[in-house]
Design a protein around this motif. Structure first.
Motif, PDB file in Angstrom:
ATOM      1  N   VAL A 208      33.996  44.580  42.295  1.00  0.00           N
ATOM      2  CA  VAL A 208      32.786  44.867  43.175  1.00  0.00           C
ATOM      3  C   VAL A 208      32.504  46.157  43.439  1.00  0.00           C
ATOM      4  O   VAL A 208      31.148  46.448  43.964  1.00  0.00           O
ATOM      5  CB  VAL A 208      32.552  43.881  44.518  1.00  0.00           C
ATOM      6  CG1 VAL A 208      32.811  42.443  43.748  1.00  0.00           C
ATOM      7  CG2 VAL A 208      33.912  44.318  45.304  1.00  0.00           C
ATOM      8  N   GLY A 209      33.558  47.123  43.254  1.00  0.00           N
ATOM      9  CA  GLY A 209      33.163  48.448  43.621  1.00  0.00           C
ATOM     10  C   GLY A 209      33.013  48.620  45.345  1.00  0.00           C
ATOM     11  O   GLY A 209      33.083  47.738  45.936  1.00  0.00           O
ATOM     12  N   PHE A 210      32.876  49.740  45.594  1.00  0.00           N
ATOM     13  CA  PHE A 210      32.676  50.176  47.013  1.00  0.00           C
ATOM     14  C   PHE A 210      31.412  50.901  47.558  1.00  0.00           C
ATOM     15  O   PHE A 210      31.034  51.063  48.487  1.00  0.00           O
ATOM     16  CB  PHE A 210      33.788  51.129  47.542  1.00  0.00           C
ATOM     17  CG  PHE A 210      33.823  52.596  47.106  1.00  0.00           C
ATOM     18  CD1 PHE A 210      33.315  53.553  47.770  1.00  0.00           C
ATOM     19  CD2 PHE A 210      34.635  52.887  45.973  1.00  0.00           C
ATOM     20  CE1 PHE A 210      33.046  54.758  47.506  1.00  0.00           C
ATOM     21  CE2 PHE A 210      34.569  54.181  45.450  1.00  0.00           C
ATOM     22  CZ  PHE A 210      33.839  55.053  46.350  1.00  0.00           C
ATOM     23  N   LEU A 211      30.570  51.043  46.307  1.00  0.00           N
ATOM     24  CA  LEU A 211      29.316  51.643  46.426  1.00  0.00           C
ATOM     25  C   LEU A 211      28.370  50.471  45.957  1.00  0.00           C
ATOM     26  O   LEU A 211      27.421  50.536  45.128  1.00  0.00           O
ATOM     27  CB  LEU A 211      29.170  52.770  45.597  1.00  0.00           C
ATOM     28  CG  LEU A 211      29.966  54.004  46.283  1.00  0.00           C
ATOM     29  CD1 LEU A 211      29.735  55.314  45.264  1.00  0.00           C
ATOM     30  CD2 LEU A 211      29.858  54.390  47.569  1.00  0.00           C
ATOM     31  N   SER A 212      28.409  49.298  46.603  1.00  0.00           N
ATOM     32  CA  SER A 212      27.572  48.114  46.388  1.00  0.00           C
ATOM     33  C   SER A 212      26.778  47.465  47.089  1.00  0.00           C
ATOM     34  O   SER A 212      26.000  46.913  46.791  1.00  0.00           O
ATOM     35  CB  SER A 212      28.507  47.148  45.748  1.00  0.00           C
ATOM     36  OG  SER A 212      29.274  46.886  46.509  1.00  0.00           O
ATOM     37  N   ARG A 213      27.187  47.819  48.452  1.00  0.00           N
ATOM     38  CA  ARG A 213      26.345  47.159  49.676  1.00  0.00           C
ATOM     39  C   ARG A 213      25.527  48.471  50.329  1.00  0.00           C
ATOM     40  O   ARG A 213      26.187  49.048  51.099  1.00  0.00           O
ATOM     41  CB  ARG A 213      27.192  46.315  50.433  1.00  0.00           C
ATOM     42  CG  ARG A 213      27.942  45.258  49.744  1.00  0.00           C
ATOM     43  CD  ARG A 213      27.059  44.007  49.506  1.00  0.00           C
ATOM     44  NE  ARG A 213      27.935  43.190  48.833  1.00  0.00           N
ATOM     45  CZ  ARG A 213      27.272  41.860  48.433  1.00  0.00           C
ATOM     46  NH1 ARG A 213      25.856  41.949  48.871  1.00  0.00           N
ATOM     47  NH2 ARG A 213      27.863  40.981  47.758  1.00  0.00           N
ATOM     48  N   PRO A 214      24.349  48.359  50.360  1.00  0.00           N
ATOM     49  CA  PRO A 214      23.575  49.469  51.213  1.00  0.00           C
ATOM     50  C   PRO A 214      23.819  49.411  52.589  1.00  0.00           C
ATOM     51  O   PRO A 214      24.111  48.427  52.998  1.00  0.00           O
ATOM     52  CB  PRO A 214      21.949  49.086  50.582  1.00  0.00           C
ATOM     53  CG  PRO A 214      22.109  48.404  49.463  1.00  0.00           C
ATOM     54  CD  PRO A 214      23.510  47.372  49.629  1.00  0.00           C
ATOM     55  N   GLN A 215      23.858  50.725  53.124  1.00  0.00           N
ATOM     56  CA  GLN A 215      23.930  51.073  54.496  1.00  0.00           C
ATOM     57  C   GLN A 215      22.564  51.634  55.019  1.00  0.00           C
ATOM     58  O   GLN A 215      22.377  52.477  54.779  1.00  0.00           O
ATOM     59  CB  GLN A 215      25.155  52.261  54.561  1.00  0.00           C
ATOM     60  CG  GLN A 215      25.253  52.810  56.100  1.00  0.00           C
ATOM     61  CD  GLN A 215      26.034  51.469  57.123  1.00  0.00           C
ATOM     62  OE1 GLN A 215      27.139  51.266  56.523  1.00  0.00           O
ATOM     63  NE2 GLN A 215      25.296  50.917  57.950  1.00  0.00           N
TER      64      GLN A 215
ATOM     65  N   PHE B 259      26.091  53.901  51.265  1.00  0.00           N
ATOM     66  CA  PHE B 259      26.732  52.388  51.273  1.00  0.00           C
ATOM     67  C   PHE B 259      27.607  52.248  52.184  1.00  0.00           C
ATOM     68  O   PHE B 259      28.197  53.172  52.802  1.00  0.00           O
ATOM     69  CB  PHE B 259      27.386  51.957  49.747  1.00  0.00           C
ATOM     70  CG  PHE B 259      26.251  52.372  48.861  1.00  0.00           C
ATOM     71  CD1 PHE B 259      25.598  51.234  48.269  1.00  0.00           C
ATOM     72  CD2 PHE B 259      25.893  53.549  48.373  1.00  0.00           C
ATOM     73  CE1 PHE B 259      24.488  51.416  47.401  1.00  0.00           C
ATOM     74  CE2 PHE B 259      24.922  53.678  47.209  1.00  0.00           C
ATOM     75  CZ  PHE B 259      24.279  52.571  46.755  1.00  0.00           C
ATOM     76  N   ARG B 260      28.162  50.906  52.332  1.00  0.00           N
ATOM     77  CA  ARG B 260      29.072  50.581  53.282  1.00  0.00           C
ATOM     78  C   ARG B 260      30.443  50.510  52.355  1.00  0.00           C
ATOM     79  O   ARG B 260      31.035  49.755  52.253  1.00  0.00           O
ATOM     80  CB  ARG B 260      29.074  48.894  53.778  1.00  0.00           C
ATOM     81  CG  ARG B 260      27.672  48.873  54.525  1.00  0.00           C
ATOM     82  CD  ARG B 260      27.623  47.386  54.888  1.00  0.00           C
ATOM     83  NE  ARG B 260      28.631  47.113  55.963  1.00  0.00           N
ATOM     84  CZ  ARG B 260      28.501  46.114  56.741  1.00  0.00           C
ATOM     85  NH1 ARG B 260      27.030  45.591  57.187  1.00  0.00           N
ATOM     86  NH2 ARG B 260      29.283  45.700  57.732  1.00  0.00           N
ATOM     87  N   ALA B 261      30.716  52.006  52.301  1.00  0.00           N
ATOM     88  CA  ALA B 261      31.707  52.175  51.352  1.00  0.00           C
ATOM     89  C   ALA B 261      33.294  51.565  51.985  1.00  0.00           C
ATOM     90  O   ALA B 261      33.962  51.541  51.078  1.00  0.00           O
ATOM     91  CB  ALA B 261      31.887  53.749  51.088  1.00  0.00           C
ATOM     92  N   ASN B 262      33.385  51.733  53.071  1.00  0.00           N
ATOM     93  CA  ASN B 262      34.802  51.299  53.617  1.00  0.00           C
ATOM     94  C   ASN B 262      34.816  49.806  54.099  1.00  0.00           C
ATOM     95  O   ASN B 262      36.048  49.573  54.482  1.00  0.00           O
ATOM     96  CB  ASN B 262      35.019  52.172  54.979  1.00  0.00           C
ATOM     97  CG  ASN B 262      35.158  53.585  54.731  1.00  0.00           C
ATOM     98  OD1 ASN B 262      36.328  54.115  53.961  1.00  0.00           O
ATOM     99  ND2 ASN B 262      34.188  54.533  54.884  1.00  0.00           N
ATOM    100  N   ASP B 263      33.857  49.100  53.487  1.00  0.00           N
ATOM    101  CA  ASP B 263      33.947  47.620  54.044  1.00  0.00           C
ATOM    102  C   ASP B 263      34.091  46.904  52.603  1.00  0.00           C
ATOM    103  O   ASP B 263      33.362  46.045  51.842  1.00  0.00           O
ATOM    104  CB  ASP B 263      32.611  47.143  54.501  1.00  0.00           C
ATOM    105  CG  ASP B 263      32.356  47.597  55.775  1.00  0.00           C
ATOM    106  OD1 ASP B 263      33.287  47.937  56.544  1.00  0.00           O
ATOM    107  OD2 ASP B 263      31.105  47.686  56.077  1.00  0.00           O
ATOM    108  N   TYR B 264      35.454  47.062  51.987  1.00  0.00           N
ATOM    109  CA  TYR B 264      35.810  46.519  50.654  1.00  0.00           C
ATOM    110  C   TYR B 264      35.715  44.922  50.667  1.00  0.00           C
ATOM    111  O   TYR B 264      36.179  44.359  51.734  1.00  0.00           O
ATOM    112  CB  TYR B 264      37.119  46.832  50.364  1.00  0.00           C
ATOM    113  CG  TYR B 264      37.217  48.454  49.897  1.00  0.00           C
ATOM    114  CD1 TYR B 264      36.977  48.644  48.639  1.00  0.00           C
ATOM    115  CD2 TYR B 264      37.542  49.462  50.757  1.00  0.00           C
ATOM    116  CE1 TYR B 264      37.014  50.088  48.026  1.00  0.00           C
ATOM    117  CE2 TYR B 264      37.557  50.723  50.350  1.00  0.00           C
ATOM    118  CZ  TYR B 264      37.353  51.003  48.868  1.00  0.00           C
ATOM    119  OH  TYR B 264      37.357  52.260  48.134  1.00  0.00           O
ATOM    120  N   LEU B 265      35.181  44.501  49.570  1.00  0.00           N
ATOM    121  CA  LEU B 265      35.053  43.113  49.534  1.00  0.00           C
ATOM    122  C   LEU B 265      34.039  42.384  50.517  1.00  0.00           C
ATOM    123  O   LEU B 265      33.717  41.314  50.192  1.00  0.00           O
ATOM    124  CB  LEU B 265      36.401  42.294  49.790  1.00  0.00           C
ATOM    125  CG  LEU B 265      37.637  42.810  48.571  1.00  0.00           C
ATOM    126  CD1 LEU B 265      38.877  42.029  48.941  1.00  0.00           C
ATOM    127  CD2 LEU B 265      37.090  42.880  47.341  1.00  0.00           C
TER     128      LEU B 265
END
Length: 653
Positions: A271-278, A490-496
Motif C-alpha cells: 500500500v505504500g506510505f504516500l497513499s492516504r491524503p493528509q 500524506f499520512r506518511a507515518n501511518d503505515y497500513l
C-alpha cells in the motif's frame, strides 16, 4: 528473430540516431561487444560521476565513440540483425566500470550485473531444481495494492506459479499514479530508474514521465504479464487477522458485492506510505463556498481556466502544479509555510528525441547499459556524499562540502530566476540544508520560480488564519478564491492505516509501534506478525544508493523467497525474532544519526518523534546481501550480527 526496424534503417538514419547516444554508455557497451581497447584510453568528463557537465573530457572522444557505435550498428544490420550475445563474461566488470566512470569491485560485480537487468527475472523466485514443488497450489498469497510494488509482486508470483489474489481499492491499477491526476503531476526520479527490472526496456518517451505516461506503463505491465484476472478492483481490505493455530491470515474486505472474508497463507502489503491524503486543520474549512479538495483527489472535470485558485502547500505537488495552473487561471495564490529547495534539471519537462528511443529498440543491450548508468550515477558512494553529515565540516547553512555545493547551486538557480525580486528570493530560500527535506526537481526553463514572476501569481507566506466562504485569510488579508487545492501531503507515518492489523494473540500493530513509530526488519517484517510482509514499509524510502524502486524490489524479493522457502520446506510460517527485529533497529538508528534529513530545522514527513519512520539510510549493497536468500544456506560471516536466514533471525514453524 531479426530486427526488422534496424534492417530497414539507412546509414543516414543510424548516423542521426547515434548523435543522441550517451558516450559513457557506448564506452562500456562497445568494449563489451567488440573488445575495442581504444575506448579504455578515452577519459571521462565531469558528468561521469555526478551527471553534471560533459560525459567525456574531450569532444573528439565523444564523437569517435558515436562513430564507432554507428559502424558497429551498420555491421550488425548488414549481418542480418539477428540474435546477438552479450559477449565474454570476463569483459563484463571492465565494461561496466567504463560506463560507470569508476571501478566496479570484483566482489560487487553480481550486484551491478543485476542492476543492468541482463536477467530481467533476477529478483524473483527460482525454484530449487527448476521445477514447481508439490503443494504449491495449496499456498495462497494476498497482495494489497497495485502501485509499483504491488504490480511487481503480482508479476513475480505469476511467473513463479504461486496462487495469489490482489486487492485494489481503485477501479484501475497504478496506486498513487492513478489517484494523483492534478495538473503537472510527474515523477521526479529518472523513469529509467522508476521501472521494474523485468521491463527495463519499456519505451519511455520522457526522461521524467508525466502522470499519464506513468499510468500507461502500469496498465501495460498489468496487461502484458496477464495479471488483471487476479485483481479484485474496487475492493478495499479493512482488516487482517492472524490465526496462529491455522497459520493463516483472515482478510476482511469491502467490494462491489459488499463485505467478504477470505483466508491466505501469506500477505504482502504494497500500500505504500504516500497513499492516504493528509488534510490540515484550519478554522472555517467547511464554510468555503467554492471547490476544495486534496491534490491526490483532484476531481475529474475541474477546470481552472479564468478561476482564482489557491494552492496550499509547498511540497512536490504544490511546486509542480502551481506553474501549470498559472498558465490558464485568472490568478493563482501559493500559500507556503516553508520553502523547499529546487534542483534544476534541463530536461525535466522535455520529451526525449525519437532518435534516443530508437537506439533503445535497435542497439543491442543499449537499454541495459543506460539503466546501469542511471544506477551508477546514484551509486552508494555518491548517495553517501550527498546525504550524510560530515562532522568536521563547519558551516551555519550546510552539513558537508557537497551539501554546501548543492546549496550554492540551488541558490544560484533561484537567484537567476528571482534576482530581480529580492522579496521573492528571500522567501524562497529555505532555512535548512538541502536534503534535510525532499528537494523538488524542476525544469530549467519553466518552474515554480518562473510562475512566481507572473503578474497573475501571488506568493503568500504569512500563516493561514482561517478559511471563509469566499477565500483564505492570511496576515489579516482575505484572498478571495474560487478553488482551494490542498497540497498538504500524506499520512506518511501511518503505515497500513486504516486497516485493522492483528498479529499473534490479537495484538494490534499500532501497539507494537506505539513507542516511537513504525519499524520493520529490513523494511519488510514485524515481530509477532508471521507471514506478513511489507513493500515500501517502514524505512524503505531508499537513501542508500541506486533508486527507490531497487530497494522496493529487493524487499519484494526477500518476501517472495521467504514464501518460496516455506513451500519448498513444507513449513507453515516465518517471522522475525524479537531480537533480530531490534538488532536491525539499532543498525538503522546508528546510520540514521549521520543523515542530513535528521536536521531539526526542517519540518516534514522525513522525521517523526525524533527518528525517521520512512527513510532507508543503509547502503543498498548491505541491503542487497541481507535481502537476497533468506531460505538458503547462511554464510559464515555476518554483517553487524544480522542473520536474515531461516532458523536464525527468521523463526520458522
Amino acid at each position: 528473430m531479426p530486427n526488422d526496424e534496424l534492417l530497414l534503417a539507412s546509414d543516414a538514419e543510424i548516423d542521426d540516431a547515434m548523435h543522441y547516444a550517451s558516450p559513457m554508455v557506448l564506452r562500456g557497451l562497445l568494449y563489451q561487444l567488440t573488445g575495442d581497447a581504444d575506448v579504455m584510453t578515452m577519459p571521462p568528463g565531469p558528468s561521469a560521476k555526478f551527471g553534471v557537465g560533459k560525459e567525456m573530457a574531450n569532444d573528439a572522444d565523444a564523437d569517435l565513440l558515436k562513430a564507432k557505435g554507428a559502424a558497429f550498428l551498420k555491421h550488425y544490420r548488414d549481418s542480418g540483425a539477428g540474435r546477438i550475445d552479450l559477449g565474454p563474461t570476463d569483459r563484463l566488470r571492465q565494461s561496466l566500470s567504463l560506463t560507470a566512470g569508476h571501478e566496479i569491485p570484483e566482489a560487487e560485480l553480481h550486484i551491478w550485473q543485476q542492476e543492468a537487468a541482463f536477467d530481467r527475472w533476477a529478483r524473483g523466485v527460482h525454484w530449487t531444481g527448476g521445477t514447481r514443488p508439490k503443494g504449491i497450489d495449496n499456498f495462497r498469497v494476498a497482495v494489497i495494492g497495485t502501485g509499483i510494488s504491488g504490480l511487481n509482486v503480482a508479476v513475480q508470483l505469476k511467473q513463479a506459479g504461486i496462487p495469489f489474489v490482489v486487492f485494489e481499492k481503485n477501479p484501475e491499477v497504478g496506486g498513487s499514479w492513478y489517484e494523483n491526476r492534478y495538473p503537472g503531476a510527474r515523477v521526479d526520479t529518472s523513469s529509467r530508474g522508476y521501472t521494474h527490472l523485468f521491463s527495463y526496456d519499456y519505451p519511455y518517451e520522457y526522461s521524467y514521465s508525466p502522470r499519464d505516461h506513468n499510468l500507461r506503463y502500469f496498465k501495460w505491465v498489468a496487461d502484458t504479464f496477464g495479471i488483471r484476472g487476479n485483481i479484485l478492483f474496487n475492493t478495499e481490505v479493512t482488516a487482517m487477522l492472524w490465526d496462529d493455530a491455522a497459520a493463516k491470515w483472515t482478510l476482511k474486505s469491502q467490494g462491489p458485492s459488499g463485505a467478504d472474508t477470505a483466508e491466505f497463507n501469506a500477505v504482502i502489503s504494497c500500500v505504500g506510505f504516500l497513499s492516504r491524503p493528509q488534510l490540515p486543520v484550519i478554522d472555517g474549512m467547511d464554510s468555503f463556498a467554492g471547490d476544495a479538495f486534496h491534490m491526490a483527489a483532484w476531481p475529474e472535470g475541474v477546470d481552472v481556466k479564468d478561476k482564482r485558485v489557491a494552492v496550499i502547500g509547498s511540497g512536490a505537488s504544490g511546486y509542480q502544479t502551481t506553474p501549470v495552473i498559472a498558465e490558464t487561471a485568472a490568478h493563482t495564490y501559493l500559500f507556503q509555510r516553508q520553502p523547499n529547495w529546487c534542483l534544476e534539471d534541463e530536461i525535466y519537462l522535455k520529451k526525449l528525441p525519437p532518435q534516443a528511443v530508437w537506439l533503445d529498440r535497435n542497439f543491442p543491450f543499449y537499454s541495459n547499459y543506460v539503466r546501469f548508468r542511471v544506477g551508477a550515477l546514484m551509486s552508494p558512494e555518491v548517495a553517501r556524499l550527498g546525504t550524510t553529515i560530515d562532522p568536521d565540516f563547519v558551516d551555519p547553512h550546510a552539513l558537508s562540502a557537497v551539501n554546501k555545493a548543492t546549496r550554492d547551486m540551488c541558490i544560484g538557480f533561484a537567484t537567476r530566476k528571482l534576482g530581480s525580486r529580492p522579496d521573492l528570493l528571500k522567501k524562497m530560500i529555505p532555512s535548512f540544508p538541502p536534503m534535510a527535506s525532499r528537494p523538488i526537481r524542476v525544469d530549467s526553463d519553466y518552474s515554480v520560480y518562473d510562475a512566481l514572476m507572473r503578474d497573475n501569481v501571488t506568493l503568500v507566506s504569512d500563516p493561514i488564519e482561517r478559511i471563509t466562504p469566499k477565500g483564505i485569510v492570511s496576515g489579516g488579508v482575505e484572498h478571495e478564491v474560487d478553488i482551494i487545492a490542498f497540497a498538504t501531503g500524506f499520512r506518511a507515518n501511518d503505515y497500513l492505516w486504516p486497516m485493522e492489523v492483528r498479529g499473534r494473540d490479537g495484538v494490534r500493530i499500532e501497539e507494537v509501534w506505539a513507542k516511537d513509530g513504525p519499524r520493520a526488519y529490513l523494511g519488510a517484517m514485524v515481530a509477532g506478525f508471521p507471514n506478513l510482509f511489507m513493500c515500501y514499509g517502514p524505512n524503505s524510502n531508499n537513501f542508500g544508493g541506486f533508486t527507490v524502486v531497487d530497494l522496493l524490489e529487493l524487499v519484494a524479493q526477500f518476501s517472495l523467497r521467504c514464501i518460496q522457502g516455506l513451500i519448498e520446506k513444507g513449513q507453515h510460517s516465518v517471522e522475525v525474532s524479537d531480537d533480530g527485529y531490534w538488532r536491525f533497529a539499532a543498525i538503522l538508528g546508528e546510520m540514521e544519526r549521520k543523515m542530513i534529513y535528521m536536521d531539526p530545522r526542517a519540518h516534514n514527513y522525513y522525521q517523526h518523534g525524533g527518528r525517521s519512520c520512512v527513510n532507508g539510510p543503509l547502503d543498498i549493497r548491505r541491503m542487497w546481501r541481507w535481502l537476497n536468500d533468506p531460505a538458503g544456506p547462511p554464510p559464515a560471516e555476518t554483517d553487524a550480527g544480522l542473520r536474515p536466514y531461516f532458523g536464525e533471525d527468521l523463526v520458522v514453524s
